[in-house]
Design a protein around this motif. Structure first.
Motif, PDB file in Angstrom:
ATOM      1  N   PRO A  35      40.966  33.565  33.290  1.00  0.00           N
ATOM      2  CA  PRO A  35      41.712  34.219  34.193  1.00  0.00           C
ATOM      3  C   PRO A  35      40.881  35.611  34.624  1.00  0.00           C
ATOM      4  O   PRO A  35      39.780  36.072  33.978  1.00  0.00           O
ATOM      5  N   THR A  36      41.220  36.354  35.887  1.00  0.00           N
ATOM      6  CA  THR A  36      40.336  37.205  36.086  1.00  0.00           C
ATOM      7  C   THR A  36      41.203  38.748  35.863  1.00  0.00           C
ATOM      8  O   THR A  36      40.922  39.778  36.004  1.00  0.00           O
ATOM      9  N   ALA A  37      42.567  38.467  35.414  1.00  0.00           N
ATOM     10  CA  ALA A  37      43.247  39.431  35.150  1.00  0.00           C
ATOM     11  C   ALA A  37      44.328  39.107  34.029  1.00  0.00           C
ATOM     12  O   ALA A  37      44.799  37.804  34.120  1.00  0.00           O
ATOM     13  N   VAL A  38      44.875  39.822  33.309  1.00  0.00           N
ATOM     14  CA  VAL A  38      45.593  39.765  32.226  1.00  0.00           C
ATOM     15  C   VAL A  38      46.978  40.797  32.142  1.00  0.00           C
ATOM     16  O   VAL A  38      46.610  41.823  32.158  1.00  0.00           O
ATOM     17  N   LEU A  39      48.029  40.317  32.107  1.00  0.00           N
ATOM     18  CA  LEU A  39      49.218  41.054  32.024  1.00  0.00           C
ATOM     19  C   LEU A  39      49.712  41.043  30.611  1.00  0.00           C
ATOM     20  O   LEU A  39      50.105  39.880  30.019  1.00  0.00           O
ATOM     21  N   CYS A  40      49.861  42.361  29.715  1.00  0.00           N
ATOM     22  CA  CYS A  40      50.047  42.244  28.604  1.00  0.00           C
ATOM     23  C   CYS A  40      51.475  42.729  28.302  1.00  0.00           C
ATOM     24  O   CYS A  40      51.997  43.876  28.944  1.00  0.00           O
ATOM     25  N   PHE A  41      52.147  42.417  27.230  1.00  0.00           N
ATOM     26  CA  PHE A  41      53.476  42.940  26.850  1.00  0.00           C
ATOM     27  C   PHE A  41      53.417  44.349  26.320  1.00  0.00           C
ATOM     28  O   PHE A  41      54.324  45.052  26.455  1.00  0.00           O
TER      29      PHE A  41
ATOM     30  N   ALA B 240      40.810  46.389  38.964  1.00  0.00           N
ATOM     31  CA  ALA B 240      40.114  46.305  40.147  1.00  0.00           C
ATOM     32  C   ALA B 240      40.019  45.057  40.580  1.00  0.00           C
ATOM     33  O   ALA B 240      40.546  44.002  40.302  1.00  0.00           O
ATOM     34  N   PRO B 241      39.460  44.885  42.109  1.00  0.00           N
ATOM     35  CA  PRO B 241      39.864  43.570  42.721  1.00  0.00           C
ATOM     36  C   PRO B 241      38.809  42.474  41.787  1.00  0.00           C
ATOM     37  O   PRO B 241      37.820  43.014  41.137  1.00  0.00           O
ATOM     38  N   PRO B 242      38.934  41.436  41.942  1.00  0.00           N
ATOM     39  CA  PRO B 242      38.512  40.239  41.298  1.00  0.00           C
ATOM     40  C   PRO B 242      36.807  40.132  41.826  1.00  0.00           C
ATOM     41  O   PRO B 242      36.762  40.467  43.084  1.00  0.00           O
ATOM     42  N   ALA B 243      35.774  39.890  41.001  1.00  0.00           N
ATOM     43  CA  ALA B 243      34.525  39.928  41.356  1.00  0.00           C
ATOM     44  C   ALA B 243      34.297  38.782  42.430  1.00  0.00           C
ATOM     45  O   ALA B 243      35.154  37.631  42.124  1.00  0.00           O
TER      46      ALA B 243
ATOM     47  N   HIS C  18      50.728  44.906  41.732  1.00  0.00           N
ATOM     48  CA  HIS C  18      49.379  45.445  41.689  1.00  0.00           C
ATOM     49  C   HIS C  18      48.208  44.520  41.579  1.00  0.00           C
ATOM     50  O   HIS C  18      47.297  44.742  42.340  1.00  0.00           O
ATOM     51  N   LEU C  19      48.215  43.552  40.863  1.00  0.00           N
ATOM     52  CA  LEU C  19      47.220  42.562  40.545  1.00  0.00           C
ATOM     53  C   LEU C  19      47.042  41.718  41.759  1.00  0.00           C
ATOM     54  O   LEU C  19      45.942  41.554  42.404  1.00  0.00           O
ATOM     55  N   VAL C  20      48.479  41.296  42.415  1.00  0.00           N
ATOM     56  CA  VAL C  20      48.311  40.405  43.556  1.00  0.00           C
ATOM     57  C   VAL C  20      47.903  41.270  44.629  1.00  0.00           C
ATOM     58  O   VAL C  20      46.908  40.840  45.541  1.00  0.00           O
ATOM     59  N   GLY C  21      47.914  42.345  44.840  1.00  0.00           N
ATOM     60  CA  GLY C  21      47.515  43.187  45.768  1.00  0.00           C
ATOM     61  C   GLY C  21      46.042  43.495  45.897  1.00  0.00           C
ATOM     62  O   GLY C  21      45.292  43.691  46.753  1.00  0.00           O
ATOM     63  N   LEU C  22      45.511  43.401  44.756  1.00  0.00           N
ATOM     64  CA  LEU C  22      44.237  43.525  44.436  1.00  0.00           C
ATOM     65  C   LEU C  22      43.461  42.323  44.736  1.00  0.00           C
ATOM     66  O   LEU C  22      42.110  42.344  44.860  1.00  0.00           O
ATOM     67  N   GLY C  23      44.325  40.978  44.887  1.00  0.00           N
ATOM     68  CA  GLY C  23      43.654  40.034  45.236  1.00  0.00           C
ATOM     69  C   GLY C  23      43.527  38.886  44.044  1.00  0.00           C
ATOM     70  O   GLY C  23      42.682  37.687  44.173  1.00  0.00           O
ATOM     71  N   HIS C  24      43.893  39.106  43.054  1.00  0.00           N
ATOM     72  CA  HIS C  24      43.859  38.324  41.882  1.00  0.00           C
ATOM     73  C   HIS C  24      44.733  36.969  42.027  1.00  0.00           C
ATOM     74  O   HIS C  24      45.876  37.035  42.516  1.00  0.00           O
ATOM     75  N   GLN C  25      44.059  35.814  41.643  1.00  0.00           N
ATOM     76  CA  GLN C  25      44.979  34.605  41.827  1.00  0.00           C
ATOM     77  C   GLN C  25      44.885  33.993  40.508  1.00  0.00           C
ATOM     78  O   GLN C  25      45.756  33.091  40.282  1.00  0.00           O
ATOM     79  N   ARG C  26      44.013  34.207  39.556  1.00  0.00           N
ATOM     80  CA  ARG C  26      43.998  33.499  38.287  1.00  0.00           C
ATOM     81  C   ARG C  26      44.524  34.805  37.305  1.00  0.00           C
ATOM     82  O   ARG C  26      43.687  35.510  36.635  1.00  0.00           O
TER      83      ARG C  26
END
Length: 364
Positions: free
Chosen positions: A265-271, A361-364, A172-180
């Protein structure tokens, strides 16, 4: 005041001691009229029933099952996922007459709960597999069920299908365009068995080099593998914060380590959702907006996820189904053990589902 016994009641009613005993333990052996009369006399004399310990000794059962927790018992009452899970177990056990006993893996004043507490069987719930408490339960030859553990031969187990769920979150994050993208995981321990001191940061999810003394729990391992299933093909090598516990406070501290770094980072995956709550609060305290400046994804879909603002994108696991399945597997294992038949050692996987809400959401 003289002690009231079964014989006292039998003499008062004019029946045998066995008839009085049957009124309490085998009511189908008596007519309703006679049983009501015996119980009425017992009540008048202040007799509450046969001694539970003596009855358990006679039957060879205790009427109790244990749930082994590596965490403190306070965790079982403070964490919404744990309380929902334990509530589902208790509900499933109610018709069987079995009670629930919470066990810690830690000894207190020479008392080792896994060794010393009387029980008919036990569930091992998300524990350190090297814990001596698990070894004690196995050595006692008790019927066991493993939950959120590495499946073991001959022992029924219930797991969440963590890896596909984590993969869907990362995709989901990759699809939104996040790289960090960063990861904050929990449930880790040190190789020497001691608790890690605070948050441990590693350069990647491989957990190599200087952090090799820190070991992810089985559930964390599965979720990390799932996240990497999506991140690695996208060329993303995420920094990882490893926590001993999964509280919002721990998540907050772990997030500060990431969000105050030079390459935020522009996104964080949490346990867990609880960790995600701490991440969102840390972002706000640093002047960041969620999801405009930072996307956050949890895991569990606990009631907390929908209450948060913004509402949390998370991976849903059916905790109620997990608890019911665990209780059903244990009662079956107890019955099979008493019958002298081979225990049905099924491995049940509870499916997961990505629930997209407002925290991504997509990264700024």
């Amino acid at each position: 005041m003289a002690r009231v016994t079964l014989q006292t009641i039998a003499d008062q009613v004019g029946v045998s001691r066995m008839t009085v005993s049957n009124a309490f333990s085998r009511p189908d052996q008596l007519s309703p009229t006679l049983r009501d009369k015996i119980l009425a006399v017992a009540s008048e004399l202040g007799y509450v029933g046969p001694d539970p310990a003596a009855r358990a000794l006679a039957r060879g059962t205790t009427g109790a099952v244990g749930v082994l927790l590596t965490e403190s018992l306070r965790y079982a009452f403070n964490d919404e996922v744990a309380t929902t899970f334990l509530g589902a177990i208790a509900e499933e056990l109610t018709p069987t007459g079995l009670g629930l006993t919470l066990l810690t893996a830690t000894a207190h004043d020479d008392v080792v709960p896994a060794r010393d507490v009387a029980m008919d069987g036990a569930m091992v719930y998300s524990c350190d597999p090297t814990s001596s408490a698990i070894d004690w339960l196995i050595r006692r030859r008790l019927p066991l069920v493993f939950i959120d553990q590495v499946p073991a031969a001959g022992i029924p187990s219930v797991n969440v299908d963590d890896r596909p769920g984590a993969r869907a979150a990362a995709e989901h994050l990759v699809g939104l365009g996040h790289q960090r993208v960063a990861i904050i995981t929990g449930g880790v321990r040190r190789a020497d068995g001691l608790e890690p001191a605070g948050a441990v940061v590693s350069g990647s999810a491989a957990n190599e080099g200087g952090e090799s003394q820190v070991i992810d729990g089985y559930v964390a391992q599965q979720r990390i593998l799932g996240w990497l299933d999506a991140l690695t093909p996208a060329g993303i090598d995420p920094p990882v914060v490893r926590l001993a516990h999964c509280t919002p406070e721990d998540g907050y501290d772990g997030a500060r380590l990431l969000l105050e770094s030079d390459l935020r980072p522009t996104a964080v995956l949490c346990f867990s959702d609880a960790i995600a709550q701490g991440v969102v609060q840390a972002a706000y305290d640093l002047g960041l907006r969620v999801p405009e400046d930072l996307s956050v994804i949890g895991f569990d879909d606990s009631p907390l996820a929908a209450r948060m603002r913004p509402a949390l994108t998370t991976v849903r696991q059916d905790v109620l189904a997990k608890g019911r399945a665990a209780a059903a597997a244990l009662t079956r294992a107890i019955a099979e053990t008493r019958a002298g038949t081979e225990v049905t050692a099924d491995h049940l996987l509870i499916p997961t589902e990505l629930v997209v809400r407002e925290s991504t959401a997509p990264p700024a």
